[in-house]
Design an enzyme around this catalytic site. Structure first.
Site, PDB file in Angstrom:
ATOM      1  N   CYS A 288       0.814  -1.230   0.000  1.00 15.47           N
ATOM      2  CA  CYS A 288       0.000   0.000   0.000  1.00 15.47           C
ATOM      3  C   CYS A 288       0.841   1.271   0.000  1.00 15.47           C
ATOM      4  CB  CYS A 288      -0.977  -0.015   1.174  1.00 15.47           C
ATOM      5  SG  CYS A 288      -0.216   0.058   2.810  1.00 15.47           S
ATOM      6  N   HIS A 336      -2.544   1.298   6.925  1.00 21.66           N
ATOM      7  CA  HIS A 336      -2.922   1.216   5.507  1.00 21.66           C
ATOM      8  C   HIS A 336      -3.094   2.613   4.949  1.00 21.66           C
ATOM      9  CE1 HIS A 336      -4.307  -0.967   1.962  1.00 21.66           C
ATOM     10  NE2 HIS A 336      -5.248  -0.067   1.822  1.00 21.66           N
ATOM     11  N   HIS A 348      -5.764   1.950  -4.337  1.00 19.37           N
ATOM     12  CA  HIS A 348      -4.851   1.396  -3.329  1.00 19.37           C
ATOM     13  C   HIS A 348      -4.452  -0.036  -3.681  1.00 19.37           C
ATOM     14  CE1 HIS A 348      -7.918  -1.017  -0.697  1.00 19.37           C
ATOM     15  NE2 HIS A 348      -8.357  -0.911  -1.933  1.00 19.37           N
TER      16      HIS A 348
END
Length: 374
Positions: A288, A336, A348
């Site tokens: 990520c 994240h 993402h």
């Protein structure tokens, strides 16, 4: 005769005289052994663990339970991935520092040796000239002028010697400082490498557990699990859009991206379909924060490597004010990150087993938003 003087009859009948009672008591051969054996067997049965009698097959988990467990494992793996990335970044930094300090130590060692050689040469010259005291020089001088000239030369030599000795001590102190700093950096480097290895082991353990859990599902169940994930993300997005955080805000009228922001978004969206791999920063796979940091580097601005450092170091903006290119940080531990692309959507790298994709910006719990540009 039986016990207590009683008579023993045929067939094992023991006639015992009991006051006021002459009825015989019958003893069956082997009966006591049968009773004892039965009691032992019962006791043994009672001592067996309950698990031996239970159904050995555990109850099958529902798809909802599997989903929760898998998500928890991947979340822990992602958190460990951030720790791995941070340790990896620090390891690279410490390796560079150790290398720089090693060069400085080498230069300082050469300087100290050079000064020592000069001090030694000066000492040898003084030894050859005798290093005579001024009174002796006066006695041996052929004239006052010769004495004065010799005295001036001696004083200049003494001053040079003192300066040389001072410079030598300073160089030695600098060398010791560099050696100590290099040793400390090396210790830090070993510590970061240990953190990195521990994080790697945790990541692999979590991912292996998640894969094993998913592998027990039938193909149809895996597809249902994927749809369940999508449905939960859709519901979360709807709740976010209706929340107070966006009250009175039209995401379609959100702020305009900067030139750098547009470049970052263009890069990130061009990676859609590429696999998630923990620790990866492209060009073929990403995690990520690897995706967001590479996107902004391509746009001309370097940002921290990990989602946690992106959250800690970059300027924060209100969710209502976010614009394309801003980074959305998710979960309470900032484990994240995604890039906002506008109209309530983000791009993402979700997790292992998935690819870079577009999703609703509110499909996961938002911690906050940061902006790489001013």
């Amino acid at each position: 005769m039986g016990r207590n003087g009683g008579a023993v009859g045929d067939g094992g009948t023991d006639i015992t005289r009991v006051p006021g009672r002459d009825r015989p008591r019958t003893r069956v051969p082997g009966l006591r052994r049968v009773i004892v054996a039965t009691a032992v067997a019962c006791a043994a049965g009672a001592a067996l663990p309950q698990a031996a009698w239970a159904d050995p097959t555990p109850p099958r988990k529902s798809l909802e339970e599997v989903h929760q467990e898998v998500e928890a494992l991947y979340r822990k793996a992602e958190s460990a991935t951030d720790a791995y990335n941070a340790a990896d970044e620090q390891s690279r930094l410490q390796e560079k520092n150790v290398g720089d300090l090693t060069k400085r130590v080498s230069v300082a060692e050469e300087r100290v040796q050079e000064l020592k050689d000069r001090v030694g040469a000066l000492a040898r010259i003084q030894y050859r000239t005798g290093g005579l005291a001024p009174s002796t020089q006066l006695f041996l001088a052929r004239s006052p002028e010769e004495f004065l000239a010799s005295l001036d030369t001696t004083r200049r030599g003494q001053d040079a010697t003192r300066r040389l000795l001072t410079e030598t001590e300073s160089a030695k102190a600098e060398l010791e400082k560099y050696v100590k700093a290099a040793d400390e950096r090396w210790k830090r480097l070993k510590g970061e490498r240990k953190k990195k290895e521990d994080a790697k082991k945790e990541i692999e353990a979590r991912l292996d557990a998640a894969r094993k859990l998913e592998s027990r599902l039938e193909e149809t169940e895996r597809e249902r699990l994927r749809k369940l994930e999508e449905e939960k993300a859709r519901q979360a997005q709807q709740q976010w859009l209706a929340s107070d955080a966006l009250k009175g805000v039209s995401l379609k009228d959100a702020g305009t991206a900067t030139t750098e922001g547009r470049r970052a978004v263009e890069f990130a969206t061009a990676q859609i379909g590429k696999n998630y791999v923990w620790g990866a920063v492209g060009p073929d796979t990403y995690d990520c924060s690897g995706l967001t940091s590479r996107a902004w580097a391509t746009a001309g601005r370097g940002i921290p490597r990990t989602s946690q450092e992106q959250w800690r170091q970059l300027p924060k903006v209100d969710v209502k004010d976010m614009r394309p290119g801003d980074l959305i940080i998710y979960f309470s531990d900032a484990s994240h990150v995604a890039m906002y692309v506008g109209d309530g959507m983000m791009v993402h790298a979700p997790r292992p087993g998935r690819q870079v994709t577009m999703a609703g910006a509110g499909s996961m719990p938002i911690l906050g938003v940061v902006r790489p540009t001013g």
